[in-house]
Design an enzyme around this catalytic site. Structure first.
Site, mmCIF file in Angstrom:
data_model
loop_
_atom_site.group_PDB
_atom_site.id
_atom_site.type_symbol
_atom_site.label_atom_id
_atom_site.label_comp_id
_atom_site.label_asym_id
_atom_site.label_seq_id
_atom_site.Cartn_x
_atom_site.Cartn_y
_atom_site.Cartn_z
ATOM 1 N N SER A 118 0.845 -1.196 0.000
ATOM 2 C CA SER A 118 0.000 0.000 0.000
ATOM 3 C C SER A 118 0.878 1.242 0.000
ATOM 4 C CB SER A 118 -0.912 0.051 1.240
ATOM 5 O OG SER A 118 -1.867 -0.976 1.229
ATOM 6 N N SER A 140 -3.180 -3.665 -3.443
ATOM 7 C CA SER A 140 -2.544 -2.448 -2.947
ATOM 8 C C SER A 140 -3.581 -1.437 -2.481
ATOM 9 C CB SER A 140 -1.669 -1.825 -4.045
ATOM 10 O OG SER A 140 -0.833 -0.822 -3.525
ATOM 11 N N ASP A 184 -3.985 2.216 -2.100
ATOM 12 C CA ASP A 184 -3.348 3.469 -2.529
ATOM 13 C C ASP A 184 -4.336 4.606 -2.266
ATOM 14 O OD1 ASP A 184 -1.406 1.713 -3.397
ATOM 15 O OD2 ASP A 184 -2.123 1.686 -5.450
#
Length: 398
Positions: A276, A314, A316
């Site tokens: 992340s 991930s 983000d």
């Protein structure tokens, strides 16, 4: 029996204070080289500290927790984690909210309080960053901090929805041991300062991995030209995303050029783009909430410059705020605001992309090789090898 309990309590308190003192002492360590010092070329002009604190009034604090080594013993360690605090108006962040906006490029992560940021257009208090399983305790600590500093208000009507974000440090840290405590979050807030910002293996970024190398906390800034308003844009990242194969620095496929063991080589997810990144964008340009949301979307372009594809695994997540329009959240009268016209946003957008790109590389350059649970080892980005690769492609600045 009573004496025994008393001694154990003192021991726990001493250990906690010792760890916090270690984090504070890091501020006196010699300055580490940053990406520009190694000759990495970047677009744009940075502010004096090339940090988010170049936006006047912003303070940043860390608590870094490092202890133990070897085999994982849940609840005992090894510990490689921490907390980072970003205060938009320093100690006045509680009483003087800032216009803010947030955006998720990929939502496999958490940033609490964003529903109210979206609805109200304001950020009330600090932005906190920690590990995935410590979001709750840090959130509660921020509420405690606000109560300790004069809340609730005299009417008795009060509530708080703190902004706390996370990335996963479970490859190096005993993440299920819940080592981050309320006092660690409070320490990060109370010791937050202006000026140079510690980077790399500090605060919430202590146990993070980025693009196949050691990651962590990074920061950068851009100063706009006078004709564009002379505003400052500052970025702070906690980076824990990406794959070595995708890593680009200054447009060069550095990850493929530098031979190094992938930290996840023994796992089934070695090729996945997981992890992340949390990005905090700050500016003194007079932007309102919807414009700041537009700013957060430009963060993704900075990640793209460094090779991110924002994979399914991930998280983000980005938040932006403006320190302009002080007093805009005042409730008892109509507010007069300043707002930069949309047609003048282009330089601010460019500054956001440029500073995001550099903040991530600064985090990787500052980070040092770390060994954590089960002797998992994550190598630092080798500085001289990086210089060799950039020189090979005629991209070295010095």
């Amino acid at each position: 029996m009573i004496r025994s309990k008393y001694m154990r309590a003192l021991a726990v308190l001493f250990c906690s204070l010792a760890v916090i003192s270690l984090a504070s002492a890091q501020g006196s360590a010699p300055a580490k080289p940053r990406a520009r010092d190694l000759g990495v070329p970047f677009d744009g002009t940075p502010g004096p500290f090339n940090a988010i604190t170049d936006v006047s009034g912003i303070t940043v604090g860390h608590t870094t927790l490092i202890s133990g080594e070897g085999k994982l013993q849940v609840g005992k360690g090894p510990v490689r984690t921490g907390v980072t605090a970003v205060l938009p108006r320093g100690k006045d962040s509680m009483s003087n909210p800032v216009f803010a906006g947030w955006w998720s490029l990929n939502g496999n992560g958490e940033m609490t309080g964003t529903t109210w940021v979206e609805e109200s257009g304001f950020l009330e208090g600090p932005v906190m960053i920690t590990n995935t399983h410590s979001v709750g305790v840090v959130r509660d600590a921020v509420i405690q901090w606000r109560v300790n500093h004069g809340q609730p208000d005299p009417t008795g009507y009060w509530w708080s929805l703190p902004v706390v974000a996370e990335t996963w440090d479970g490859w190096l840290n005993d993440i299920n041991g819940f080592h981050v405590k309320a006092e660690h979050a409070l320490h990060a807030i109370d010791t937050a300062a202006s000026g140079a910002v510690q980077e790399g293996n500090v605060g919430g970024g202590t146990g993070m991995v980025c693009n196949g190398f050691k990651g962590g906390i990074g920061t950068a800034s851009r100063k706009l030209e006078t004709k564009d308003g002379g505003y400052t844009v500052g970025i702070l990242v906690q980076c824990n995303y990406g794959t070595k194969a995708n890593l680009r620095i200054a447009g060069i496929p550095v990850g493929r050029e530098i031979a190094a063991d992938d930290p996840y080589a023994s796992t089934s997810f070695v090729s996945d783009d997981h992890g992340s990144i949390i990005v905090v964008v700050a500016t003194d340009a007079p932007l309102v909430a919807h414009q700041l949301k537009r700013l957060t979307r430009r963060v993704s372009l900075g990640l793209g410059r460094n090779g991110s594809i924002s994979g399914n695994g991930s998280g983000d997540i980005f938040i932006a705020f403006s320190t302009a329009n002080s007093g805009a959240a005042t409730a008892d009268h109509v507010i007069d605001l300043k707002m930069l016209p949309n047609d003048q946003l282009r330089p601010v957008f460019a500054a956001t992309v440029q500073a995001t790109e550099e903040a991530i590389i600064n985090a990787m350059v500052a980070a040092e090789t770390m060994t954590g649970i089960e002797n998992h080892k994550v190598m630092a980005l080798p500085h001289e090898k990086l210089r060799e690769v950039l020189k090979k492609y005629n991209r070295l600045n010095q």
